[in-house]
Design a protein around this motif. Structure first.
Motif, PDB file in Angstrom:
ATOM      1  N   ILE A 103       0.844  -1.188   0.000  1.00 38.87           N
ATOM      2  CA  ILE A 103       0.000   0.000   0.000  1.00 38.87           C
ATOM      3  C   ILE A 103       0.884   1.244   0.000  1.00 38.87           C
ATOM      4  N   THR A 104       0.594   2.146  -0.897  1.00 39.98           N
ATOM      5  CA  THR A 104       1.314   3.419  -0.979  1.00 39.98           C
ATOM      6  C   THR A 104       0.303   4.558  -0.890  1.00 39.98           C
ATOM      7  N   ASP A 105       0.505   5.432   0.083  1.00 33.90           N
ATOM      8  CA  ASP A 105      -0.342   6.615   0.246  1.00 33.90           C
ATOM      9  C   ASP A 105       0.533   7.862   0.108  1.00 33.90           C
ATOM     10  N   SER A 106       0.059   8.853  -0.640  1.00 34.24           N
ATOM     11  CA  SER A 106       0.795  10.097  -0.823  1.00 34.24           C
ATOM     12  C   SER A 106      -0.138  11.278  -0.581  1.00 34.24           C
ATOM     13  N   TYR A 107       0.359  12.252   0.190  1.00 36.84           N
ATOM     14  CA  TYR A 107      -0.404  13.456   0.490  1.00 36.84           C
ATOM     15  C   TYR A 107       0.510  14.666   0.263  1.00 36.84           C
ATOM     16  N   PHE A 108      -0.081  15.758  -0.194  1.00 36.09           N
ATOM     17  CA  PHE A 108       0.709  16.980  -0.290  1.00 36.09           C
ATOM     18  C   PHE A 108      -0.211  18.187  -0.168  1.00 36.09           C
ATOM     19  N   GLY A 109       0.380  19.275   0.334  1.00 34.14           N
ATOM     20  CA  GLY A 109      -0.329  20.535   0.427  1.00 34.14           C
ATOM     21  C   GLY A 109       0.583  21.654  -0.044  1.00 34.14           C
ATOM     22  N   GLU A 110       0.013  22.627  -0.752  1.00 32.49           N
ATOM     23  CA  GLU A 110       0.788  23.741  -1.295  1.00 32.49           C
ATOM     24  C   GLU A 110       0.176  25.071  -0.868  1.00 32.49           C
ATOM     25  N   PHE A 111       1.055  26.052  -0.710  1.00 33.80           N
ATOM     26  CA  PHE A 111       0.629  27.402  -0.348  1.00 33.80           C
ATOM     27  C   PHE A 111       1.391  28.399  -1.199  1.00 33.80           C
ATOM     28  N   PHE A 112       0.670  29.374  -1.773  1.00 37.42           N
ATOM     29  CA  PHE A 112       1.294  30.397  -2.619  1.00 37.42           C
ATOM     30  C   PHE A 112       0.866  31.779  -2.136  1.00 37.42           C
ATOM     31  N   TYR A 113       1.841  32.686  -2.091  1.00 32.95           N
ATOM     32  CA  TYR A 113       1.544  34.084  -1.824  1.00 32.95           C
ATOM     33  C   TYR A 113       2.295  34.914  -2.851  1.00 32.95           C
ATOM     34  N   LEU A 114       1.568  35.459  -3.817  1.00 29.54           N
ATOM     35  CA  LEU A 114       2.166  36.279  -4.864  1.00 29.54           C
ATOM     36  C   LEU A 114       2.060  37.735  -4.442  1.00 29.54           C
ATOM     37  N   ALA A 115       3.167  38.264  -3.964  1.00 35.11           N
ATOM     38  CA  ALA A 115       3.174  39.592  -3.347  1.00 35.11           C
ATOM     39  C   ALA A 115       3.483  40.674  -4.367  1.00 35.11           C
ATOM     40  N   PRO A 116       3.218  41.944  -4.009  1.00 35.41           N
ATOM     41  CA  PRO A 116       3.682  43.060  -4.850  1.00 35.41           C
ATOM     42  C   PRO A 116       5.202  43.067  -4.938  1.00 35.41           C
TER      43      PRO A 116
ATOM     44  N   GLN B 288       8.701  12.409   4.819  1.00 33.95           N
ATOM     45  CA  GLN B 288       8.131  13.747   4.891  1.00 33.95           C
ATOM     46  C   GLN B 288       9.075  14.745   4.220  1.00 33.95           C
ATOM     47  N   GLY B 289       8.502  15.694   3.521  1.00 38.13           N
ATOM     48  CA  GLY B 289       9.303  16.699   2.847  1.00 38.13           C
ATOM     49  C   GLY B 289       8.686  18.077   2.958  1.00 38.13           C
ATOM     50  N   VAL B 290       9.527  19.092   3.156  1.00 33.83           N
ATOM     51  CA  VAL B 290       9.100  20.483   3.218  1.00 33.83           C
ATOM     52  C   VAL B 290       9.951  21.287   2.241  1.00 33.83           C
ATOM     53  N   THR B 291       9.288  22.093   1.421  1.00 32.33           N
ATOM     54  CA  THR B 291       9.977  22.952   0.465  1.00 32.33           C
ATOM     55  C   THR B 291       9.461  24.370   0.595  1.00 32.33           C
ATOM     56  N   LEU B 292      10.388  25.322   0.730  1.00 32.88           N
ATOM     57  CA  LEU B 292      10.048  26.739   0.805  1.00 32.88           C
ATOM     58  C   LEU B 292      10.840  27.486  -0.256  1.00 32.88           C
ATOM     59  N   SER B 293      10.207  28.454  -0.900  1.00 32.75           N
ATOM     60  CA  SER B 293      10.872  29.240  -1.930  1.00 32.75           C
ATOM     61  C   SER B 293      10.336  30.663  -1.906  1.00 32.75           C
ATOM     62  N   SER B 294      11.242  31.639  -2.051  1.00 29.59           N
ATOM     63  CA  SER B 294      10.841  33.033  -2.032  1.00 29.59           C
ATOM     64  C   SER B 294      11.660  33.814  -3.048  1.00 29.59           C
ATOM     65  N   VAL B 295      10.991  34.698  -3.782  1.00 27.20           N
ATOM     66  CA  VAL B 295      11.624  35.555  -4.778  1.00 27.20           C
ATOM     67  C   VAL B 295      11.327  37.003  -4.425  1.00 27.20           C
ATOM     68  N   TYR B 296      12.361  37.847  -4.490  1.00 26.95           N
ATOM     69  CA  TYR B 296      12.206  39.259  -4.148  1.00 26.95           C
ATOM     70  C   TYR B 296      12.956  40.090  -5.178  1.00 26.95           C
ATOM     71  N   ASN B 297      12.219  40.904  -5.916  1.00 30.01           N
ATOM     72  CA  ASN B 297      12.803  41.776  -6.930  1.00 30.01           C
ATOM     73  C   ASN B 297      12.419  43.224  -6.620  1.00 30.01           C
ATOM     74  N   PRO B 298      13.150  43.880  -5.718  1.00 35.09           N
ATOM     75  CA  PRO B 298      12.758  45.236  -5.313  1.00 35.09           C
ATOM     76  C   PRO B 298      12.902  46.265  -6.415  1.00 35.09           C
ATOM     77  N   THR B 299      13.821  46.055  -7.347  1.00 36.56           N
ATOM     78  CA  THR B 299      14.012  46.974  -8.464  1.00 36.56           C
ATOM     79  C   THR B 299      14.144  46.174  -9.754  1.00 36.56           C
ATOM     80  N   GLN B 300      14.178  46.857 -10.872  1.00 34.45           N
ATOM     81  CA  GLN B 300      14.319  46.185 -12.157  1.00 34.45           C
ATOM     82  C   GLN B 300      15.700  45.572 -12.342  1.00 34.45           C
ATOM     83  N   TRP B 301      16.690  46.063 -11.618  1.00 36.11           N
ATOM     84  CA  TRP B 301      18.055  45.583 -11.817  1.00 36.11           C
ATOM     85  C   TRP B 301      18.539  44.636 -10.714  1.00 36.11           C
ATOM     86  N   LEU B 302      17.763  44.475  -9.643  1.00 33.06           N
ATOM     87  CA  LEU B 302      18.178  43.617  -8.533  1.00 33.06           C
ATOM     88  C   LEU B 302      17.161  42.502  -8.332  1.00 33.06           C
ATOM     89  N   SER B 303      17.642  41.273  -8.220  1.00 45.14           N
ATOM     90  CA  SER B 303      16.772  40.117  -7.979  1.00 45.14           C
ATOM     91  C   SER B 303      17.411  39.205  -6.944  1.00 45.14           C
TER      92      SER B 303
END
Length: 236
Positions: free
Chosen positions: A7-20, A46-61
């Protein structure tokens, strides 16, 4: 007959916050995988993945990533595993003028892992691993005239094994010049300097490669073109 069902059971949950643009965004994911077969397999991953992107200006990421995985083996002793990885990236892209463009990016990655004892007293001796990677990439483009282009790049890569102490370096420098000579001729020259070096190893070798290339190209029509190439490579 004679074989238990698996028997194989798989569960996952995702959360997204698309900020200004002036606020970092966030992506998170949790996974749970369970495998069971009586007398053979009984694991929880068990696995946890976090990712964040921040582009305060057009030239910096900027970007940050974090991953953590843990495996719980309920049948075999001292077979649990745990690993995690953290990655951070900073990039700058800037137009110095209408003729000059510069890009730079720096990345740091740290990864750790080990096999754990079932009694919770720590890691199994000799199973620990810890690695660090540093990568720096740079490019510079210069267009002094309409039919002339100059491009340069420098890349640096360092891999460190924190357990054994071994270090591996890779450095690349490249300079390219392209000139259009009327119609239909183009000439292109490129020089590449590569260094590969191992430190704190059994050999500690350092390898240097210098490669020079000149291309002469002519495209007379859709059916006829011509290329003449000369290349010289020195290796120490």
């Amino acid at each position: 007959p004679g074989k238990n069902p698996k028997i194989t059971d798989s569960y996952f949950g995702e959360f997204f916050y698309l900020a200004p643009k002036n606020i970092p965004d966030l992506k998170a994911k949790y996974t749970l995988d369970m495998d069971s077969q009586e007398g053979t397999t009984d694991t929880r991953k068990q696995g946890v993945t976090l990712s964040s992107v921040y582009n305060p200006t057009q030239w910096l990421s900027t970007k940050g990533d974090y991953t953590r995985n843990r495996s719980d083996d309920r049948l075999n002793l001292d077979a649990d595993t745990e690993d995690e990885k953290v990655t951070g990236t900073v990039g700058i892209r800037h137009m110095l003028s209408d003729k000059i463009k510069a890009d730079t990016q720096y990345l740091v990655e740290v990864s750790r892992g080990a096999t754990l004892k079932s009694d919770g007293s720590g890691a199994v001796p000799g199973s620990q691993k810890e690695d660090q990677t540093h990568t720096w990439k740079n490019t510079l483009s210069f267009r002094p005239f309409r039919d002339t282009s100059l491009d340069g790049s420098y890349d640096f890569d360092l891999k460190q094994n924190k357990v054994s102490g071994e270090h591996n370096f890779t450095k690349n420098a490249k300079l390219t010049a392209t000139q259009k000579i009327g119609n239909p001729f183009d000439i292109r020259a490129e020089f590449l300097h590569n260094i590969t070096e191992a430190k704190h190893t059994a050999d500690d070798n350092r390898k240097t490669e210098d490669t020079g290339t000149v291309d002469l190209r002519a495209k007379f029509s859709r059916q006829l073109d011509f290329t003449l190439k000369y290349q010289k490579k020195d290796t120490d």
